[in-house]
Design a protein around this motif. Structure first.
Motif, mmCIF file in Angstrom:
data_model
loop_
_atom_site.group_PDB
_atom_site.id
_atom_site.type_symbol
_atom_site.label_atom_id
_atom_site.label_comp_id
_atom_site.label_asym_id
_atom_site.label_seq_id
_atom_site.Cartn_x
_atom_site.Cartn_y
_atom_site.Cartn_z
ATOM 1 N N VAL A 26 0.831 -1.205 0.000
ATOM 2 C CA VAL A 26 0.000 0.000 0.000
ATOM 3 C C VAL A 26 0.866 1.256 0.000
ATOM 4 O O VAL A 26 0.535 2.254 -0.646
ATOM 5 C CB VAL A 26 -0.981 -0.012 1.192
ATOM 6 C CG1 VAL A 26 -1.669 1.328 1.364
ATOM 7 C CG2 VAL A 26 -2.028 -1.104 0.983
ATOM 8 N N GLN A 27 1.997 1.208 0.704
ATOM 9 C CA GLN A 27 2.924 2.347 0.682
ATOM 10 C C GLN A 27 3.477 2.558 -0.727
ATOM 11 O O GLN A 27 3.645 3.698 -1.178
ATOM 12 C CB GLN A 27 4.077 2.108 1.668
ATOM 13 C CG GLN A 27 3.655 2.118 3.125
ATOM 14 C CD GLN A 27 3.327 3.522 3.625
ATOM 15 O OE1 GLN A 27 2.296 4.095 3.302
ATOM 16 N NE2 GLN A 27 4.217 4.070 4.414
ATOM 17 N N GLU A 28 3.753 1.467 -1.425
ATOM 18 C CA GLU A 28 4.212 1.561 -2.815
ATOM 19 C C GLU A 28 3.106 2.141 -3.706
ATOM 20 O O GLU A 28 3.371 2.953 -4.593
ATOM 21 C CB GLU A 28 4.647 0.188 -3.334
ATOM 22 C CG GLU A 28 5.912 -0.349 -2.703
ATOM 23 C CD GLU A 28 7.146 0.483 -3.032
ATOM 24 O OE1 GLU A 28 7.186 1.121 -4.117
ATOM 25 O OE2 GLU A 28 8.074 0.507 -2.206
ATOM 26 N N LEU A 29 1.877 1.697 -3.473
ATOM 27 C CA LEU A 29 0.750 2.249 -4.227
ATOM 28 C C LEU A 29 0.627 3.745 -3.989
ATOM 29 O O LEU A 29 0.368 4.520 -4.916
ATOM 30 C CB LEU A 29 -0.548 1.547 -3.822
ATOM 31 C CG LEU A 29 -1.849 2.177 -4.326
ATOM 32 C CD1 LEU A 29 -1.895 2.194 -5.854
ATOM 33 C CD2 LEU A 29 -3.060 1.442 -3.770
ATOM 34 N N LYS A 30 0.820 4.170 -2.751
ATOM 35 C CA LYS A 30 0.727 5.595 -2.429
ATOM 36 C C LYS A 30 1.757 6.402 -3.221
ATOM 37 O O LYS A 30 1.473 7.494 -3.703
ATOM 38 C CB LYS A 30 0.931 5.793 -0.930
ATOM 39 C CG LYS A 30 0.626 7.204 -0.455
ATOM 40 C CD LYS A 30 0.763 7.321 1.043
ATOM 41 C CE LYS A 30 0.458 8.740 1.503
ATOM 42 N NZ LYS A 30 0.624 8.894 2.958
ATOM 43 N N GLY A 33 0.432 6.409 -6.856
ATOM 44 C CA GLY A 33 -0.797 7.173 -7.014
ATOM 45 C C GLY A 33 -1.778 6.515 -7.961
ATOM 46 O O GLY A 33 -1.483 5.498 -8.594
ATOM 47 N N LEU A 34 -2.959 7.121 -8.056
ATOM 48 C CA LEU A 34 -4.019 6.604 -8.930
ATOM 49 C C LEU A 34 -4.498 7.654 -9.927
ATOM 50 O O LEU A 34 -5.553 7.521 -10.511
ATOM 51 C CB LEU A 34 -5.196 6.125 -8.078
ATOM 52 C CG LEU A 34 -4.948 4.869 -7.234
ATOM 53 C CD1 LEU A 34 -6.042 4.705 -6.188
ATOM 54 C CD2 LEU A 34 -4.871 3.631 -8.117
ATOM 55 N N GLU A 37 -7.457 12.457 -10.619
ATOM 56 C CA GLU A 37 -8.893 12.463 -10.357
ATOM 57 C C GLU A 37 -9.275 11.655 -9.121
ATOM 58 O O GLU A 37 -10.432 11.680 -8.702
ATOM 59 C CB GLU A 37 -9.655 11.903 -11.570
ATOM 60 C CG GLU A 37 -9.611 12.796 -12.787
ATOM 61 C CD GLU A 37 -10.533 12.303 -13.884
ATOM 62 O OE1 GLU A 37 -10.954 11.131 -13.803
ATOM 63 O OE2 GLU A 37 -10.816 13.077 -14.797
ATOM 64 N N VAL A 38 -8.304 10.948 -8.561
ATOM 65 C CA VAL A 38 -8.618 10.064 -7.433
ATOM 66 C C VAL A 38 -7.956 10.581 -6.162
ATOM 67 O O VAL A 38 -6.752 10.806 -6.108
ATOM 68 C CB VAL A 38 -8.151 8.619 -7.713
ATOM 69 C CG1 VAL A 38 -8.432 7.729 -6.506
ATOM 70 C CG2 VAL A 38 -8.842 8.077 -8.950
ATOM 71 N N ASP A 39 -8.769 10.753 -5.154
ATOM 72 C CA ASP A 39 -8.319 11.133 -3.826
ATOM 73 C C ASP A 39 -7.989 9.852 -3.068
ATOM 74 O O ASP A 39 -8.890 9.056 -2.789
ATOM 75 C CB ASP A 39 -9.473 11.860 -3.129
ATOM 76 C CG ASP A 39 -9.008 13.074 -2.372
ATOM 77 O OD1 ASP A 39 -7.793 13.234 -2.242
ATOM 78 O OD2 ASP A 39 -9.866 13.845 -1.910
ATOM 79 N N LEU A 40 -6.729 9.651 -2.754
ATOM 80 C CA LEU A 40 -6.286 8.392 -2.156
ATOM 81 C C LEU A 40 -5.890 8.602 -0.699
ATOM 82 O O LEU A 40 -5.029 9.420 -0.393
ATOM 83 C CB LEU A 40 -5.096 7.848 -2.953
ATOM 84 C CG LEU A 40 -4.393 6.607 -2.437
ATOM 85 C CD1 LEU A 40 -5.328 5.416 -2.431
ATOM 86 C CD2 LEU A 40 -3.156 6.316 -3.287
#
Length: 208
Positions: A26-30, A33-34, A37-40
């Protein structure tokens, strides 16, 4: 239009998992980013039933997200696994505080099983076809521990607008970076499917 996605990391360290692969992923995903347009929003939660019971409702109340995606590690997993449903009964394992609900269920009086509104088979096929290099599969059993407990609770509160992803331990066989890329691809597909469903509902309402 801006959409909102909260990715909520289910577990911190527990048992043999002194470094939880799901939190690393999840830290890598952060980092990745997405898109704009996406608030993560990302958070880590201890392996405790009572903490989950308190935090999951507050997450939905605080952010009012389009979807919450929970991520946990499974020592048995060799693929990134999309869980189709959460189950209400059968919680007998003690958590990190040596606690287990007396009722051995998530929501007293709740249905035995709740399915996600997200078509996990479709997400799996799309991500696999993209040539990501990380194997993705679908499961109907999230394991009757804190992952399953969290998922069912979230599905119950959100009327199915939740997802759960199990990742294998680090290096078995994927790195944290690999898992982060997989989460990014999976969550993007989930958001795309939800967006298509919203548009379909809007069109049907307009026709009527």
């Amino acid at each position: 239009k801006a959409t909102m996605c909260t990715v909520y990391q289910c577990f911190g360290p527990f048992g043999e998992h002194t470094v939880n692969a799901s939190w690393v992923a999840v830290q890598e995903l952060k980092k990745l980013g997405l898109g704009s347009e996406v608030d993560l929003h990302v958070s880590e939660v201890p392996v405790e039933y009572q903490t989950v019971q308190r935090l999951v409702p507050s997450l939905w109340k605080q952010y009012c997200p389009l979807v919450v995606v929970h991520v946990g590690v499974s020592g048995m997993a060799t693929t990134v696994t999309l869980e189709k449903c959460g189950r209400n009964h059968g919680y007998k394992g003690l958590d990190n505080s040596s606690f287990c609900p007396d009722s051995q269920c998530c929501i007293v009086g709740g249905p035995d099983c709740i399915d996600s509104v997200i078509d996990m088979e479709s997400v799996c096929k799309r991500v696999t076809a993209s040539g990501l290099g990380v194997a993705v599969s679908v499961s109907k059993d999230a394991g009757r521990y804190l992952c399953d407990f969290t998922y069912y609770t979230s599905l119950y509160l959100s009327h199915g607008r939740s997802a759960f992803i199990h990742v294998p331990p680090l290096g078995k066989p994927y790195s944290g970076e690999d898992l982060g890329r997989a989460l990014q691809a999976i969550v993007r597909e989930m958001l795309e499917l939800l967006d298509q469903a919203e548009e379909k509902i809007h069109c049907q309402q307009h026709l009527h």
